[in-house]
Design a protein around this motif. Structure first.
Motif: not given
Length: 250
Positions: A177, A181, A205-206, A209, A211-212, A214-216, A218-219
């Motif tokens: 991650e 990022d 990623g989002a 934010e 990069f994780t 989880e955020s990827h 979600r986005a």
């Protein structure tokens, strides 16, 4: 009297389209029966390919310089079905894509029909290859074809049978991650990711934010999960088999 005929024709047309999409695996987010094995050289992709399809390691590690394509029931499922006197589940096509930089362009060639991606990496030799590993993972996550299909990704942290010499799955996840990022920040300024004009890649990623995975998810709706595996042991690929079967239901 004409209205029912029109409705019947419309319904028939819809059914034809649905059947064709089912057969061809086409359309946004459409799923076929192909799962890709990708990742750096010497991570164990080809050994895992043999283990998944044949239930053996094919006399140890085998380096591949061209894609290996095989289709059939997963070896673990086939053995379980045979002992239970049941028929084998739906066949799966597995494509092992070499990690050599000159050959990684094969990814987009096969991505159009991918139902999922198993990203195989070496848990023991991870740190010296962390940047190379992250760069290849970035290629997967920013692939327009895979993003369009929302193909899920499994990070298969291989060689966990090495015990204390192997990095933990959690350590590898967090390190990747961080590397992703940094790569996103660097390459984003050059237009290589996040839809830039230089590479036309899918967003990563989002926005705004760190990069994780989880955020990827979600986005962009692309889920990335992790598993500790051992390609040299049939029982060591059980989580990979479960992931493949989620991608390609029986």
């Amino acid at each position: 009297m004409a209205l029912p005929a029109v409705l019947l024709l419309a319904l028939a047309a819809v059914l034809v389209v649905l059947v064709l999409r089912k057969l061809l695996g086409g359309g946004t987010g459409g799923r076929g029966s192909t799962v890709l094995l990708v990742g750096p050289c010497e991570g164990g992709k080809t050994t895992m390919w043999h283990q998944l399809l044949q239930g053996s390691t094919h006399l140890g590690t085998v380096a591949s310089m061209q894609p290996n394509v095989g289709e059939g029931p997963l070896a673990g499922e086939k053995a379980a079905a045979a002992s239970a006197g049941a028929s084998a589940p739906r066949p799966v096509q597995l494509v092992d894509i070499p990690g050599h930089p000159r050959l990684r362009g094969q990814l987009e060639r096969h991505a159009e029909r991918a139902a999922g991606v198993v990203f195989v990496l070496d848990s023991v030799d991870f740190m010296p290859k962390k940047t190379e590993t992250a760069e290849q993972l970035l290629e997967v996550l920013s692939s327009p074809a895979l993003a369009k299909r929302r193909a899920p990704v499994l990070l298969a942290c291989n060689k966990q049978d090495a015990g204390s010499r192997a990095h933990t799955v959690e350590f590898i996840r967090k390190r990747l991650e961080k590397e992703l990022d940094q790569l996103r920040s660097t390459r984003g300024t050059l237009g290589d990711v996040n839809g830039g004009s230089g590479g036309g890649g899918a967003p990563l990623g989002a926005p705004g934010e760190p990069f994780t995975f989880e955020s990827h998810a979600r986005a962009h709706g692309v889920r990335v999960t992790t598993a500790g595996v051992s390609a040299v042991d049939r029982g060591g690929v059980a989580e990979v088999e479960a992931f493949i079967r989620r991608c390609v239901p029986a």
